[in-house]
Design a protein around this motif. Structure first.
Motif, PDB file in Angstrom:
ATOM      1  N   LEU A   2      39.760  51.127  40.868  1.00  0.00           N
ATOM      2  CA  LEU A   2      40.521  49.887  41.020  1.00  0.00           C
ATOM      3  C   LEU A   2      40.957  49.269  39.699  1.00  0.00           C
ATOM      4  CD1 LEU A   2      41.495  48.383  43.464  1.00  0.00           C
ATOM      5  CD2 LEU A   2      39.423  47.017  43.431  1.00  0.00           C
ATOM      6  N   ILE A   3      40.048  49.149  38.751  1.00  0.00           N
ATOM      7  CA  ILE A   3      40.395  48.487  37.478  1.00  0.00           C
ATOM      8  C   ILE A   3      41.566  49.182  36.791  1.00  0.00           C
ATOM      9  CG2 ILE A   3      39.579  47.945  35.147  1.00  0.00           C
ATOM     10  CD1 ILE A   3      36.913  47.135  36.376  1.00  0.00           C
ATOM     11  N   GLN A   8      45.920  47.341  36.277  1.00  0.00           N
ATOM     12  CA  GLN A   8      46.522  47.023  34.980  1.00  0.00           C
ATOM     13  C   GLN A   8      48.047  46.940  35.035  1.00  0.00           C
ATOM     14  OE1 GLN A   8      44.461  46.236  32.419  1.00  0.00           O
ATOM     15  NE2 GLN A   8      42.751  46.700  33.755  1.00  0.00           N
ATOM     16  N   GLU A   9      48.672  47.619  35.988  1.00  0.00           N
ATOM     17  CA  GLU A   9      50.133  47.673  36.024  1.00  0.00           C
ATOM     18  C   GLU A   9      50.768  46.531  36.822  1.00  0.00           C
ATOM     19  OE1 GLU A   9      51.349  50.917  39.207  1.00  0.00           O
ATOM     20  OE2 GLU A   9      49.673  51.612  37.971  1.00  0.00           O
ATOM     21  N   GLN A  33      38.188  38.787  33.761  1.00  0.00           N
ATOM     22  CA  GLN A  33      38.405  38.453  32.356  1.00  0.00           C
ATOM     23  C   GLN A  33      39.274  39.477  31.647  1.00  0.00           C
ATOM     24  OE1 GLN A  33      34.277  37.823  31.237  1.00  0.00           O
ATOM     25  NE2 GLN A  33      34.486  35.614  31.475  1.00  0.00           N
ATOM     26  N   SER A  34      39.107  40.756  31.946  1.00  0.00           N
ATOM     27  CA  SER A  34      39.939  41.778  31.299  1.00  0.00           C
ATOM     28  C   SER A  34      41.394  41.644  31.732  1.00  0.00           C
ATOM     29  CB  SER A  34      39.417  43.184  31.569  1.00  0.00           C
ATOM     30  OG  SER A  34      39.582  43.534  32.921  1.00  0.00           O
ATOM     31  N   LEU A  35      41.631  41.327  32.994  1.00  0.00           N
ATOM     32  CA  LEU A  35      43.003  41.133  33.467  1.00  0.00           C
ATOM     33  C   LEU A  35      43.617  39.862  32.892  1.00  0.00           C
ATOM     34  CD1 LEU A  35      42.526  42.247  37.181  1.00  0.00           C
ATOM     35  CD2 LEU A  35      43.848  43.455  35.426  1.00  0.00           C
ATOM     36  N   GLN A  36      42.822  38.798  32.793  1.00  0.00           N
ATOM     37  CA  GLN A  36      43.316  37.546  32.221  1.00  0.00           C
ATOM     38  C   GLN A  36      43.699  37.727  30.749  1.00  0.00           C
ATOM     39  OE1 GLN A  36      40.033  34.926  33.232  1.00  0.00           O
ATOM     40  NE2 GLN A  36      41.189  34.025  34.935  1.00  0.00           N
ATOM     41  N   LYS A  54      47.487  38.608  33.075  1.00  0.00           N
ATOM     42  CA  LYS A  54      47.716  38.849  34.502  1.00  0.00           C
ATOM     43  C   LYS A  54      47.208  37.623  35.259  1.00  0.00           C
ATOM     44  CE  LYS A  54      48.643  43.171  33.441  1.00  0.00           C
ATOM     45  NZ  LYS A  54      49.968  43.745  33.474  1.00  0.00           N
ATOM     46  N   LYS A  55      47.866  37.271  36.352  1.00  0.00           N
ATOM     47  CA  LYS A  55      47.412  36.165  37.185  1.00  0.00           C
ATOM     48  C   LYS A  55      46.502  36.740  38.266  1.00  0.00           C
ATOM     49  CE  LYS A  55      49.011  32.220  39.948  1.00  0.00           C
ATOM     50  NZ  LYS A  55      47.732  31.926  40.384  1.00  0.00           N
ATOM     51  N   VAL A  56      45.246  36.309  38.256  1.00  0.00           N
ATOM     52  CA  VAL A  56      44.254  36.824  39.188  1.00  0.00           C
ATOM     53  C   VAL A  56      43.798  35.701  40.115  1.00  0.00           C
ATOM     54  CG1 VAL A  56      42.019  37.973  39.411  1.00  0.00           C
ATOM     55  CG2 VAL A  56      43.452  38.435  37.420  1.00  0.00           C
ATOM     56  N   SER A  57      43.756  35.985  41.406  1.00  0.00           N
ATOM     57  CA  SER A  57      43.264  35.028  42.397  1.00  0.00           C
ATOM     58  C   SER A  57      42.217  35.708  43.258  1.00  0.00           C
ATOM     59  CB  SER A  57      44.400  34.555  43.302  1.00  0.00           C
ATOM     60  OG  SER A  57      45.436  33.969  42.559  1.00  0.00           O
TER      61      SER A  57
END
Length: 103
Positions: free
Chosen positions: A33-34, A38-39, A66-69, A73-76
């Motif tokens: 998943l991680i 990323q894309e 945290q890695s996506l932020q 990236k906008k994470v919800s």
């Protein structure tokens, strides 16, 4: 058993998690998943069918968000069950990751 499914729409993705997010589930998330997330620009993580999260799952969730932020990236995190939400509150995840992450 832990599994996930995705709904993709251009640069957005919604990930539906199902099962326990524990040591076994974290391996799936880390390996599959991680890298895939990323894309995407906007990522929604749906916890509707997650009934249990242990310390390894919490650690992985922190790492994932945290890695996506960091990559802007906008994470919800959405549809968290009451039991899991209580664990998140107890561990102060909304304060750590940002209240805006939890919808």
């Amino acid at each position: 058993m832990f599994k996930y499914s995705t709904i993709e729409k251009e640069k957005d993705i919604e990930v539906h998690l199902e099962g326990d997010l524990d040591i076994d589930g974290t391996e799936v998330v880390k390996e599959e998943l991680i890298p895939m997330l990323q894309e995407y620009e906007q990522i929604k993580i749906n916890f509707e069918k997650v009934l249990f999260v242990d310390s390894s799952g919490i650690g992985l969730l922190l790492e994932l968000v945290q890695s996506l932020q960091k990559k802007e990236k906008k994470v919800s995190i959405i549809n968290v069950t009451e039991n899991v939400a209580n664990v998140f509150e107890l561990l102060q995840l909304p304060e750590i990751l940002g209240e805006e992450v939890f919808l």
